[in-house]
Design an enzyme around this catalytic site. Structure first.
Site, mmCIF file in Angstrom:
data_model
loop_
_atom_site.group_PDB
_atom_site.id
_atom_site.type_symbol
_atom_site.label_atom_id
_atom_site.label_comp_id
_atom_site.label_asym_id
_atom_site.label_seq_id
_atom_site.Cartn_x
_atom_site.Cartn_y
_atom_site.Cartn_z
ATOM 1 C CB SER A 196 43.192 43.026 46.575
ATOM 2 O OG SER A 196 43.896 41.814 46.394
ATOM 3 C CE1 TYR A 199 39.942 43.444 47.303
ATOM 4 C CE2 TYR A 199 39.798 44.865 45.377
ATOM 5 C CZ TYR A 199 39.817 43.606 45.937
ATOM 6 O OH TYR A 199 39.724 42.498 45.132
#
Length: 119
Positions: free
Chosen positions: A25, A58
């Site tokens: 992430s 993400y």
């Protein structure tokens, strides 16, 4: 027909942390997520201004007001601390939506704090 269009961009944010052993992430200061309307878990594209590397991951929420831009997991190999990044999201839009849509372009200061929006 739908086209994939730029939805939001955080421009020239500085990498503040990198953790190769985190699960993945990109942590982004909550103020910047809100300004750009990027949701936790949303796919983001990152462009490293310093070395030209382009990659996707993400978004996760960083501490509000921290200026955090943290690259985690494999993404940590794509930039060094202090590298400048462009963080983008894209989405499908019809020609009718495109005619009236303006992407959110967020500018940051040298500490990655919100500095304004493109008019």
């Amino acid at each position: 027909m739908q086209r994939i269009m730029l939805r939001a961009k955080i421009h020239r944010a500085k990498v503040t942390q990198a953790d190769l052993h985190y699960e993945g992430s990109c942590g982004i200061d909550a103020d910047l997520l809100e300004a750009a309307d990027i949701k936790v878990g949303e796919k983001i594209e990152l462009y490293n201004i310093n070395n030209g590397e382009r990659f996707s991951t993400y978004a996760i929420q960083g501490a509000r007001g921290s200026g955090e831009i943290s690259l985690n997991g494999a993404a940590a190999r794509c930039a060094h601390l202090g590298d400048l990044m462009i963080i983008c999201t894209y989405g499908p839009m019809t020609d009718e939506e495109i005619a009236t849509y303006t992407p959110k372009i967020v500018f940051v200061d040298e500490d990655n704090h919100f500095a304004g929006m493109k008019k």
